[in-house]
Design a protein around this motif. Structure first.
Motif, mmCIF file in Angstrom:
data_model
loop_
_atom_site.group_PDB
_atom_site.id
_atom_site.type_symbol
_atom_site.label_atom_id
_atom_site.label_comp_id
_atom_site.label_asym_id
_atom_site.label_seq_id
_atom_site.Cartn_x
_atom_site.Cartn_y
_atom_site.Cartn_z
ATOM 1 N N SER A 48 -2.826 2.718 -4.982
ATOM 2 C CA SER A 48 -2.262 3.486 -3.864
ATOM 3 C C SER A 48 -1.056 4.331 -4.270
ATOM 4 C CB SER A 48 -1.862 2.543 -2.723
ATOM 5 O OG SER A 48 -0.846 1.645 -3.154
ATOM 6 N N THR A 62 2.751 4.595 -1.085
ATOM 7 C CA THR A 62 2.357 5.653 -2.009
ATOM 8 C C THR A 62 3.490 6.025 -2.963
ATOM 9 O OG1 THR A 62 2.964 7.349 -0.399
ATOM 10 C CG2 THR A 62 0.655 6.608 -0.428
ATOM 11 N N THR A 115 0.828 -1.219 0.000
ATOM 12 C CA THR A 115 0.000 0.000 0.000
ATOM 13 C C THR A 115 0.858 1.264 0.000
ATOM 14 O OG1 THR A 115 -0.144 -0.063 2.416
ATOM 15 C CG2 THR A 115 -1.914 -1.152 1.165
ATOM 16 N N SER A 151 -4.148 6.904 -8.757
ATOM 17 C CA SER A 151 -3.635 7.908 -7.816
ATOM 18 C C SER A 151 -2.271 8.447 -8.229
ATOM 19 C CB SER A 151 -3.541 7.306 -6.401
ATOM 20 O OG SER A 151 -4.809 6.894 -5.948
#
Length: 301
Positions: A32, A11, A9, A55
């Motif tokens: 993510s 970023t 997860t 994202s």
């Protein structure tokens, strides 16, 4: 790199410097990730490699990448900026398809191929500077880039494909270099703010609807090399007031000037031997059609 671990997860992610190839689907739908760094060791970005990374805002592409695969960044809806290094020679079809937040795309000087649909639907893109290593603009490449205000086409380009710049709504000016020989169907259609187009003498063919529904188009100069004007080529150009068709043109297609409601004067050269049906339908302001006296097929109206 075959596959980014699906359970991660993070970023941000920096691809290890031992990686040479980012395989197909490697980061597919990694929602993510917001920032990715591709090191200089990487030479190839595979098909669908970052597909639908929704994202992803920023990606740094290393200076050794030579190819970007098909749909590599397709539907990366948050991506705002991309710099293609000079090492890259090809961008695959649909590579940045519908990257709706992309405002800047710097295209490297080594590119020889930009695939069809490559920047289709990049509605936030404001400027397109095509490098002079490109000889052909493929179909639908910049289709529906509705925020583009400036496009630079270099004199290396020979052909402009169908729908290449369709619905670039804010484009007010385009300079077509004298290297271009063909303009595809719907290539500049529905460019609502386009006011003037000069077709150079190098162009021999303008395909169907190439400039249709350019509602602000007031002036068109058709080069002396054009021999064929396709169907509906200027259909719906409601601000166009005058058109001069040069002597080299032999064919004017069906509905060519349909609904050019401000068109008052048309001059037809001596080479035209066929005018399609409904060519001047709904040209309500038209006061006369002047035909060259040496034209064997038509006369003044």
């Amino acid at each position: 790199l075959h596959t980014y671990p699906s359970g991660k997860t993070n970023t941000t992610y920096t691809i290890p410097s031992t990686v040479i190839t980012i395989e197909n689907y490697a980061f597919y739908n990694c929602d993510s990730l917001t920032n990715i760094t591709i090191p200089d060791s990487v030479a190839e970005i595979g098909n669908y490699a970052f597909y639908s990374c929704n994202s992803l805002v920023d990606i740094t592409i290393g200076n050794s990448v030579t190819s970007i695969g098909e749909e590599a960044f397709c539907y990366c809806n948050s991506l705002t900026n991309i710099v293609i290094p000079d090492s890259a020679t090809s961008i695959g079809k649909n590579a940045f398809f519908n990257c709706s937040s992309l405002t800047n795309a710097a295209l490297g000087n080594g590119l020889t191929t930009i695939g069809e649909y490559a920047f289709y639907g990049c509605k936030s893109l404001t400027e397109i500077i095509i490098p002079d290593s490109i000889t052909s603009i493929q179909q639908y490449t910049f289709y529906n880039c509705t925020s583009v205000t400036n496009i630079v086409i270099p004199d290396s380009v020979i052909s402009i494909g169908s729908d290449a710049f369709y619905s670039c709504d804010l484009l007010a000016e385009i300079i077509i270099p004298d290297s271009v020989t063909s303009i595809g169907s719907w290539a500049f259609a529905s460019c609502d703010l386009l006011t003037e187009v000069i077709i150079p003498d190098s162009v021999t063919s303008i395909e169907n609807s190439a400039l249709a529904y350019c509602k602000s188009l007031t002036s068109v100069i058709i080069g002396n090399g054009v021999t064929s004007m396709g169907h509906s080529i200027f259909s719906g150009c409601s601000s166009l007031t005058e058109i001069i068709i040069p002597d080299a043109v032999t064919f004017i297609g069906n509905f060519a000037f349909e609904d050019c409601s401000s068109l008052t004067n048309i001059t037809i050269g001596n080479g035209v031997t066929e005018i399609g049906t409904h060519a001047f339908d709904a040209c309500t302001a038209l006061t006369g059609i002047h035909v060259d006296e040496n034209n064997p097929s038509y006369m003044d109206i």
